[in-house]
Design an enzyme around this catalytic site. Sequence first.
Site: not given
Length: 205
Positions: A123, A126
Amino acid sequence: MSEVLRFPPTSRPLRLGTPRGTSRDFRLLPRTSNPVLNSLPTKYFPEKIYVIRSESSSSSSSSSSSTSKLSAWTQEASLQDLHDSPVSVDLHTISTDTHFDRVLAEAQQLEDSLIIVWMASWCRKCIYLKPKLEKLAADYYPRLKFYCVDVNTVPHKLVTRAGVTKMPTIQLWKDGKIQAEVTGGHKAYLVISEVRQMIENEGTV
């Protein structure tokens, strides 16, 4: 490497100056607004200041006074460093469901809240958000602990148990239950703002 230089007792006053053979390691100290530095009886100091003390009680009062001022100044600076808050705090990693349960149990026993960040190594949001969350964690350190969970390294049942379906998801837990959460699908500064508001609204700090 700094050290304390000690000399045998002498009736001559000690002077802070340039040791022999090391002039190239020293620089001219410009005058500053600091009265302590300006009061010292020499223009030359090493890059790392050496505190020189005389073991003789007959040293001149001016040298003793200057050395005392320097010691007080360096001690004050050290104490200030100790009280400075950290710029960022690493997120504690939760790697198993057992570890997750232990973290919740310890927080519940202490009646503490905690932040759990659910993320994934793939991600990009993230990865970008994590250092910003670490800076946010510093604002609440040590009153509130921040943890992170990589959904790819823990059992899927743990992710399901937390009700996580999107990454990153930031949850606030207390008394073994989720109190609130923020899904980080938009700009990082907005996510951080929402997480901060979530913390403040829950009255966890």
